[in-house]
Design an enzyme around this catalytic site. Structure first.
Site, PDB file in Angstrom:
ATOM      1  N   ARG A 186      -0.317 -11.957  -5.097  1.00 53.07           N
ATOM      2  CA  ARG A 186       0.650 -11.021  -5.616  1.00 53.07           C
ATOM      3  C   ARG A 186       1.958 -11.718  -5.682  1.00 53.07           C
ATOM      4  O   ARG A 186       2.737 -11.227  -6.733  1.00 53.07           O
ATOM      5  CB  ARG A 186       1.065 -10.016  -4.552  1.00 53.07           C
ATOM      6  CG  ARG A 186      -0.268  -8.839  -4.807  1.00 53.07           C
ATOM      7  CD  ARG A 186       0.117  -7.763  -3.828  1.00 53.07           C
ATOM      8  NE  ARG A 186      -0.921  -6.591  -3.846  1.00 53.07           N
ATOM      9  CZ  ARG A 186      -1.071  -5.660  -4.555  1.00 53.07           C
ATOM     10  NH1 ARG A 186      -0.227  -5.590  -5.744  1.00 53.07           N
ATOM     11  NH2 ARG A 186      -1.997  -4.716  -4.576  1.00 53.07           N
ATOM     12  N   ILE A 212      -3.540  -6.164   9.257  1.00 59.51           N
ATOM     13  CA  ILE A 212      -2.885  -5.180   8.588  1.00 59.51           C
ATOM     14  C   ILE A 212      -3.828  -4.394   7.790  1.00 59.51           C
ATOM     15  O   ILE A 212      -4.021  -4.854   6.501  1.00 59.51           O
ATOM     16  CB  ILE A 212      -1.565  -5.732   8.163  1.00 59.51           C
ATOM     17  CG1 ILE A 212      -0.634  -6.177   9.371  1.00 59.51           C
ATOM     18  CG2 ILE A 212      -0.853  -4.530   7.367  1.00 59.51           C
ATOM     19  CD1 ILE A 212       0.544  -6.722   9.107  1.00 59.51           C
ATOM     20  N   TYR A 266       4.737 -12.157   5.390  1.00 61.81           N
ATOM     21  CA  TYR A 266       3.602 -11.783   4.431  1.00 61.81           C
ATOM     22  C   TYR A 266       3.293 -13.157   3.543  1.00 61.81           C
ATOM     23  O   TYR A 266       4.079 -13.272   2.641  1.00 61.81           O
ATOM     24  CB  TYR A 266       3.836 -10.582   3.803  1.00 61.81           C
ATOM     25  CG  TYR A 266       2.714  -9.852   3.029  1.00 61.81           C
ATOM     26  CD1 TYR A 266       1.587 -10.519   3.396  1.00 61.81           C
ATOM     27  CD2 TYR A 266       2.997  -8.653   2.430  1.00 61.81           C
ATOM     28  CE1 TYR A 266       0.355  -9.673   2.584  1.00 61.81           C
ATOM     29  CE2 TYR A 266       2.057  -8.020   1.647  1.00 61.81           C
ATOM     30  CZ  TYR A 266       0.596  -8.455   2.060  1.00 61.81           C
ATOM     31  OH  TYR A 266      -0.105  -7.840   1.271  1.00 61.81           O
ATOM     32  N   LYS A 291       1.305 -12.284   8.266  1.00 61.59           N
ATOM     33  CA  LYS A 291       0.072 -11.376   7.755  1.00 61.59           C
ATOM     34  C   LYS A 291      -0.505 -12.327   6.703  1.00 61.59           C
ATOM     35  O   LYS A 291       0.142 -12.571   5.579  1.00 61.59           O
ATOM     36  CB  LYS A 291       0.691 -10.186   7.102  1.00 61.59           C
ATOM     37  CG  LYS A 291      -0.341  -9.454   6.482  1.00 61.59           C
ATOM     38  CD  LYS A 291       0.174  -8.129   5.692  1.00 61.59           C
ATOM     39  CE  LYS A 291      -1.106  -7.478   4.918  1.00 61.59           C
ATOM     40  NZ  LYS A 291      -0.556  -6.174   4.275  1.00 61.59           N
ATOM     41  N   THR A 302       0.853  -1.297   0.036  1.00 67.95           N
ATOM     42  CA  THR A 302       0.043  -0.127  -0.010  1.00 67.95           C
ATOM     43  C   THR A 302       0.811   1.342  -0.062  1.00 67.95           C
ATOM     44  O   THR A 302       0.546   2.496  -0.414  1.00 67.95           O
ATOM     45  CB  THR A 302      -0.786  -0.151   1.348  1.00 67.95           C
ATOM     46  OG1 THR A 302      -1.640  -1.178   0.963  1.00 67.95           O
ATOM     47  CG2 THR A 302      -1.808   1.256   1.141  1.00 67.95           C
ATOM     48  N   TYR A 336       7.923 -13.222  -8.728  1.00 63.48           N
ATOM     49  CA  TYR A 336       8.687 -13.523 -10.032  1.00 63.48           C
ATOM     50  C   TYR A 336       9.642 -14.672 -10.123  1.00 63.48           C
ATOM     51  O   TYR A 336       9.558 -15.301 -11.151  1.00 63.48           O
ATOM     52  CB  TYR A 336       9.354 -12.226 -10.423  1.00 63.48           C
ATOM     53  CG  TYR A 336       9.801 -12.041 -11.708  1.00 63.48           C
ATOM     54  CD1 TYR A 336       8.709 -11.745 -12.816  1.00 63.48           C
ATOM     55  CD2 TYR A 336      11.273 -12.425 -12.257  1.00 63.48           C
ATOM     56  CE1 TYR A 336       9.447 -11.961 -14.329  1.00 63.48           C
ATOM     57  CE2 TYR A 336      11.509 -12.409 -13.540  1.00 63.48           C
ATOM     58  CZ  TYR A 336      10.605 -12.070 -14.418  1.00 63.48           C
ATOM     59  OH  TYR A 336      11.216 -12.231 -15.817  1.00 63.48           O
TER      60      TYR A 336
END
Length: 290
Positions: free
Chosen positions: A137, A202, A132, A160, A44, A106
């Site tokens: 993503r 979060i 995380y 998270k 973010t 990636y």
């Protein structure tokens, strides 16, 4: 250390540059609103398009302005473990309380590769680490068995979770036998995640409505899930509207209405269409945020 409402801070820009004055104002406002923790330079915070200097400066300013009022969980993740260690070392020197680490995007390692990445960062840094887990993503995600194995490392203290799998906190708690922060990475599912054993979120929405998100998490901590769900229903339209277009364009526009910063994003993020702006403004008015 980490529980309740923890804001994934936006990074404010003005004329293409980091707006340090606005960042300081945002941090102070978050603390005044009762937030339980802050995360600078996460997704973010547009971390992928910040320079190394900007990344470190955002951490430094956030720590300075927070002044130990609440914990600072500094974004330090990278798909390059050497870079992740570099950011972790800076966060330690700046006075952050812990670091947030993502990996795998990636280069797409397997579970062994993910474990070794995070172990390398753990063994070569000093601060506590929150992992995380965000397969949407990063393409790859930490399986339950891998996470529980990583939790055996002394300074890995939480996760998270943005997997969308609400069984995760239940299955992970069964395998992790130490104090551990189970944090949702998704505002929309945070109440259900907390019912399963989570202890916070979060949050993106808390950039815009910190007091309300803090209250929702307080209700969950007290076991008052009926009232928490009612508040979640009230906030649902805001959660959804902020993500009509790619984050953080929505929160930045909303915060510009609050007088906290400009709506400026950095490419490839772009400012919102007028129709999305109208939707966000209408919902904020209905919630009496403006």
């Amino acid at each position: 250390m980490f529980y309740g409402a923890i804001t994934a801070l936006i990074t404010p820009f003005r004329n293409g540059q980091l707006d340090e004055e606005a960042l300081r104002k945002i941090v102070r406002w978050q603390i005044d609103q009762g937030i339980n923790g802050l995360v600078p330079v996460g997704t973010t915070g547009e971390s992928p398009t910040l320079s190394e200097h900007e990344h470190k400066r955002v951490i430094e300013i956030t720590v300075q302005e927070t002044n130990k009022a609440v914990p600072v969980l500094a974004g330090a993740g990278s798909n390059n473990p050497v870079e992740a260690v570099n950011y972790s070392e800076f966060a330690y020197q700046a006075g952050a309380d812990a670091t947030l680490h993502v990996a795998g995007y990636y280069n797409r390692p397997n579970q062994t590769g993910l474990y070794e990445h995070f172990k390398y960062v753990h063994d070569n840094s000093k601060l506590p680490i929150i992992l995380y887990n965000i397969p949407p993503r990063a393409v790859v995600g930490l399986e339950v068995a891998t996470l529980s194995r990583l939790a055996e490392l002394p300074r890995i203290i939480g996760v998270k979770d943005a997997t969308g799998d609400l069984t995760r906190p239940i299955r992970e708690r069964a395998l992790i036998n130490k104090p551990f922060s189970f944090l949702s990475g998704d505002d929309v599912t945070t109440v259900a995640y907390n019912v399963g054993g989570g202890n916070g979120c979060i949050s993106v929405t808390s950039n815009v409505a910190p007091k309300q998100v803090v209250e929702l998490q307080r209700l969950c901590r007290e076991g008052n899930y009926v009232e928490a769900a009612q508040l979640q229903d009230k906030l649902f339209a805001l959660h959804s509207a902020l993500f009509i277009e790619p984050n953080p364009a929505g929160p930045k526009y909303a915060m510009s209405l609050l007088g906290l910063c400009t709506e400026e994003c950095r490419l490839p993020m772009v400012t919102l269409q007028d129709s999305t702006k109208a939707t966000i403004r209408k919902i904020m008015e209905e919630l009496e945020l403006i």
